[in-house]
Design a protein around this motif. Structure first.
Motif, PDB file in Angstrom:
ATOM      1  N   GLY A  17       0.807  -1.214   0.000  1.00  0.00           N
ATOM      2  CA  GLY A  17       0.000   0.000   0.000  1.00  0.00           C
ATOM      3  C   GLY A  17       0.842   1.267   0.000  1.00  0.00           C
ATOM      4  O   GLY A  17       0.337   2.346   0.288  1.00  0.00           O
ATOM      5  N   TYR A  18       2.124   1.135  -0.339  1.00  0.00           N
ATOM      6  CA  TYR A  18       3.015   2.299  -0.346  1.00  0.00           C
ATOM      7  C   TYR A  18       2.726   3.227  -1.528  1.00  0.00           C
ATOM      8  O   TYR A  18       2.783   4.439  -1.398  1.00  0.00           O
ATOM      9  CB  TYR A  18       4.478   1.867  -0.412  1.00  0.00           C
ATOM     10  N   ALA A  19       2.456   2.656  -2.678  1.00  0.00           N
ATOM     11  CA  ALA A  19       2.138   3.425  -3.898  1.00  0.00           C
ATOM     12  C   ALA A  19       1.496   2.467  -4.881  1.00  0.00           C
ATOM     13  O   ALA A  19       1.745   1.269  -4.843  1.00  0.00           O
ATOM     14  CB  ALA A  19       3.404   4.043  -4.496  1.00  0.00           C
ATOM     15  N   SER A  20       0.696   3.012  -5.774  1.00  0.00           N
ATOM     16  CA  SER A  20       0.012   2.155  -6.747  1.00  0.00           C
ATOM     17  C   SER A  20       0.890   1.822  -7.944  1.00  0.00           C
ATOM     18  O   SER A  20       0.571   0.923  -8.701  1.00  0.00           O
ATOM     19  CB  SER A  20      -1.283   2.809  -7.212  1.00  0.00           C
ATOM     20  N   GLY A  21       1.983   2.507  -8.095  1.00  0.00           N
ATOM     21  CA  GLY A  21       2.901   2.240  -9.199  1.00  0.00           C
ATOM     22  C   GLY A  21       3.886   3.374  -9.356  1.00  0.00           C
ATOM     23  O   GLY A  21       3.752   4.423  -8.730  1.00  0.00           O
ATOM     24  N   ALA A  22       4.866   3.133 -10.192  1.00  0.00           N
ATOM     25  CA  ALA A  22       5.859   4.177 -10.460  1.00  0.00           C
ATOM     26  C   ALA A  22       5.235   5.265 -11.317  1.00  0.00           C
ATOM     27  O   ALA A  22       4.391   4.988 -12.175  1.00  0.00           O
ATOM     28  CB  ALA A  22       7.073   3.584 -11.168  1.00  0.00           C
ATOM     29  N   GLU A  23       5.654   6.492 -11.060  1.00  0.00           N
ATOM     30  CA  GLU A  23       5.234   7.625 -11.882  1.00  0.00           C
ATOM     31  C   GLU A  23       6.413   7.986 -12.784  1.00  0.00           C
ATOM     32  O   GLU A  23       7.530   8.161 -12.305  1.00  0.00           O
ATOM     33  CB  GLU A  23       4.874   8.823 -11.004  1.00  0.00           C
ATOM     34  N   SER A 111      13.511  -5.012   2.926  1.00  0.00           N
ATOM     35  CA  SER A 111      13.710  -4.311   4.201  1.00  0.00           C
ATOM     36  C   SER A 111      14.192  -2.882   3.961  1.00  0.00           C
ATOM     37  O   SER A 111      13.812  -1.961   4.697  1.00  0.00           O
ATOM     38  CB  SER A 111      14.669  -5.074   5.106  1.00  0.00           C
ATOM     39  N   LEU A 112      14.991  -2.661   2.922  1.00  0.00           N
ATOM     40  CA  LEU A 112      15.451  -1.307   2.600  1.00  0.00           C
ATOM     41  C   LEU A 112      14.326  -0.450   2.017  1.00  0.00           C
ATOM     42  O   LEU A 112      14.266   0.754   2.272  1.00  0.00           O
ATOM     43  CB  LEU A 112      16.655  -1.368   1.665  1.00  0.00           C
ATOM     44  N   ILE A 113      13.408  -1.057   1.259  1.00  0.00           N
ATOM     45  CA  ILE A 113      12.228  -0.329   0.767  1.00  0.00           C
ATOM     46  C   ILE A 113      11.374   0.115   1.951  1.00  0.00           C
ATOM     47  O   ILE A 113      10.936   1.265   2.019  1.00  0.00           O
ATOM     48  CB  ILE A 113      11.391  -1.189  -0.204  1.00  0.00           C
ATOM     49  N   ASP A 114      11.128  -0.797   2.880  1.00  0.00           N
ATOM     50  CA  ASP A 114      10.323  -0.464   4.066  1.00  0.00           C
ATOM     51  C   ASP A 114      10.954   0.698   4.825  1.00  0.00           C
ATOM     52  O   ASP A 114      10.255   1.642   5.222  1.00  0.00           O
ATOM     53  CB  ASP A 114      10.204  -1.678   4.988  1.00  0.00           C
ATOM     54  N   LEU A 115      12.262   0.637   5.024  1.00  0.00           N
ATOM     55  CA  LEU A 115      12.952   1.711   5.733  1.00  0.00           C
ATOM     56  C   LEU A 115      12.814   3.032   4.986  1.00  0.00           C
ATOM     57  O   LEU A 115      12.489   4.060   5.586  1.00  0.00           O
ATOM     58  CB  LEU A 115      14.432   1.361   5.923  1.00  0.00           C
ATOM     59  N   SER A 116      13.052   3.015   3.683  1.00  0.00           N
ATOM     60  CA  SER A 116      12.961   4.227   2.887  1.00  0.00           C
ATOM     61  C   SER A 116      11.568   4.835   2.960  1.00  0.00           C
ATOM     62  O   SER A 116      11.404   6.048   3.121  1.00  0.00           O
ATOM     63  CB  SER A 116      13.331   3.933   1.430  1.00  0.00           C
ATOM     64  N   PHE A 117      10.552   3.986   2.878  1.00  0.00           N
ATOM     65  CA  PHE A 117       9.178   4.471   2.979  1.00  0.00           C
ATOM     66  C   PHE A 117       8.943   5.163   4.313  1.00  0.00           C
ATOM     67  O   PHE A 117       8.388   6.267   4.376  1.00  0.00           O
ATOM     68  CB  PHE A 117       8.190   3.317   2.784  1.00  0.00           C
ATOM     69  N   HIS A 118       9.401   4.556   5.382  1.00  0.00           N
ATOM     70  CA  HIS A 118       9.167   5.115   6.723  1.00  0.00           C
ATOM     71  C   HIS A 118      10.014   6.373   6.975  1.00  0.00           C
ATOM     72  O   HIS A 118       9.546   7.293   7.642  1.00  0.00           O
ATOM     73  CB  HIS A 118       9.379   4.068   7.794  1.00  0.00           C
TER      74      HIS A 118
END
Length: 124
Positions: A17-23, A111-118
């Motif tokens: 649920g971070y984003a629906s896709g790349a822009e 895990s790096l995506i999760d960190l970046s999102f947060h």
């Protein structure tokens, strides 16, 4: 876990649920895909295609990369200059670039995506 592809990464980002896709927002660089928060519009992940040479690698051809925001002490520890590098075209203290050529493990990338999102969220 297996090596990551752009499609797997995009699927993971959407499934969380971070984003629906790349822009794809850059007319002069249509291969650059940005993932950003819907509320504050801050970027947390960026796809790019660059030459290996731009990362200092002596290899011909181009490679897909994923740029992610990272805590500076962690970035210093994960950068190995084999599959994770100081970020290309971003602040090298706070961002990293991950090769998507089969050399990086999806479990580590997740895990790096999760960190970046947060790190880029206003909901911390």
């Amino acid at each position: 876990m297996a090596a990551a592809t752009k499609q797997q990464i995009e699927f993971y980002i959407g499934s969380q649920g971070y984003a629906s896709g790349a822009e794809y927002i850059f007319k002069n660089s249509p291969e650059v895909g940005v993932f950003r928060h819907s509320d504050n519009h801050k970027w947390f992940a960026v796809f790019m295609t660059i030459s290996y040479g731009k990362l200092g690698l002596h290899k011909s051809g181009s490679v897909d990369i994923l740029n992610l925001k990272c805590l500076p002490p962690l970035a210093a520890g994960v950068v190995d200059k084999k599959c994770i590098f100081p970020a290309y075209h971003m602040n090298k203290t706070h961002w990293i670039s991950i090769l998507l050529d089969g050399s990086a493990d999806m479990e580590n990338i997740v895990s790096l995506i999760d960190l970046s999102f947060h790190l880029t969220s206003t909901r911390n």
